[in-house]
Design an enzyme around this catalytic site. Structure first.
Site, short mmCIF file in Angstrom:
data_model
loop_
_atom_site.label_atom_id
_atom_site.label_comp_id
_atom_site.label_asym_id
_atom_site.label_seq_id
_atom_site.Cartn_x
_atom_site.Cartn_y
_atom_site.Cartn_z
CG HIS A 124 -10.44 -6.22 13.63
ND1 HIS A 124 -10.94 -5.28 14.51
CD2 HIS A 124 -9.37 -5.64 13.03
CE1 HIS A 124 -10.20 -4.18 14.44
NE2 HIS A 124 -9.25 -4.37 13.54
CG HIS A 145 -13.07 -8.81 20.23
ND1 HIS A 145 -14.27 -8.16 20.36
CD2 HIS A 145 -12.41 -8.21 19.21
CE1 HIS A 145 -14.33 -7.19 19.45
NE2 HIS A 145 -13.22 -7.20 18.76
#
Length: 299
Positions: A59, A118
């Site tokens: 992303h 993440h």
């Protein structure tokens, strides 16, 4: 921009297969750092349980790729201004656009860390990797005039390289899908596991988008509509934008069955190819035809 997004996502896949990055929501459950079962409890969300490796962040990399191209493209128009007031305006525009760029990247990074998808270093790596890819391919003039054959060759190269890389490491007993069982094991809700987050799902979507773009740009519909006399009219562009947005919303209602993996990949490729083909060629051609019909009636 689609070229940069596709190539960036492809590099992201290869990097993830090389770096073997863990994701926080399963790493805290398996690490030996925390003694006596004292690992922190990370809250999970419906978008937490992605199944691919975590480094670098896809992303963050995709966001920095796309926004870097848009900002630099916008600034390329203002850099040509020569008079003093225009130079001042260019500097203000430069400061504003790059501020927006970094605000968006920081927001994306914080959100990905917040949902435990993440680690901080993974999103930072994703941002800078995306910028490097965008900078490299933004100055490749060949993609502006690429033929359909070029699109097909690029698609085949990206697919065969990724598949060959996967099979080569599998022969060496290295499982590049090692992250999928971890995601299924440690996800708080099994319903949050989606096949469209697997590495090959992203690859298929991007190849479909690139193929659809190639078909659209090299079609007679695109040449007739977007390179015809109506292409410079504001009304034509506004109608194309409105119709394209409406059509893309309709595509969102098309749900691809996930019970069969290979069928999902095939249908995902077709859907991803149909979207740019519709926006680039079909919608402009329909708007062009409508405008031509209206003009004939008025005359």
């Amino acid at each position: 921009m689609i070229w940069v997004a596709v190539i960036g996502d492809w590099f992201n896949l290869i990097f993830k297969w090389i770096l073997f990055g863990h994701r926080p929501y399963w790493w805290v459950q398996e690490t030996m750092i925390y003694p006596n079962q004292s690992s922190p409890c990370l809250e999970q969300f419906p978008i937490t349980c992605e199944t691919g490796p975590g480094s670098p962040s896809g992303h963050a990399m995709g966001s920095s790729c796309v926004w870097y191209v848009m900002v630099t493209a916008a600034l390329s128009y203002t850099v040509r201004w020569k008079d003093k007031s225009a130079v001042t305006l260019h500097r203000l525009t430069w400061s504003f656009l790059w501020s927006i760029f970094w605000i968006i990247q920081i927001s994306v990074c914080i959100s990905r860390v917040f949902i435990a998808t993440h680690f901080p270093h993974q999103v930072v790596l994703g941002v800078f990797a995306g910028i490097l890819v965008a900078e490299a391919f933004e100055h490749t003039p060949a993609i502006q005039t690429a033929s359909l054959r070029m699109y097909i060759k690029t698609n085949l190269f990206l697919f065969l390289f990724a598949l060959g890389f996967y099979l080569s490491l599998k022969l060496l007993d290295i499982d590049l899908l090692w992250s999928v069982p971890k995601a299924k094991k440690w996800c708080a809700n099994p319903d949050w596991i989606n096949i469209d987050t697997t590495p090959f799902a992203g690859l298929v979507r991007n190849l479909g988008a690139l193929f659809g773009l190639g078909l659209g740009i090299n079609s007679e519909m695109f040449i007739t509509s977007c390179k015809g006399k109506n292409s410079c009219k504001i009304s034509f562009r506004i109608l194309c934008i409105a119709a394209s947005l409406a059509t893309l919303q309709l595509y969102n209602f098309v749900k691809i069955p996930t019970h069969t993996e290979y069928l999902f990949y095939i249908l995902s490729f077709c859907k991803s190819a149909a979207m740019p083909l519709t926006v680039v060629a079909l919608v402009p051609y329909c708007v062009h035809s409508l405008m031509m019909t209206t003009e004939k009636k008025l005359n």
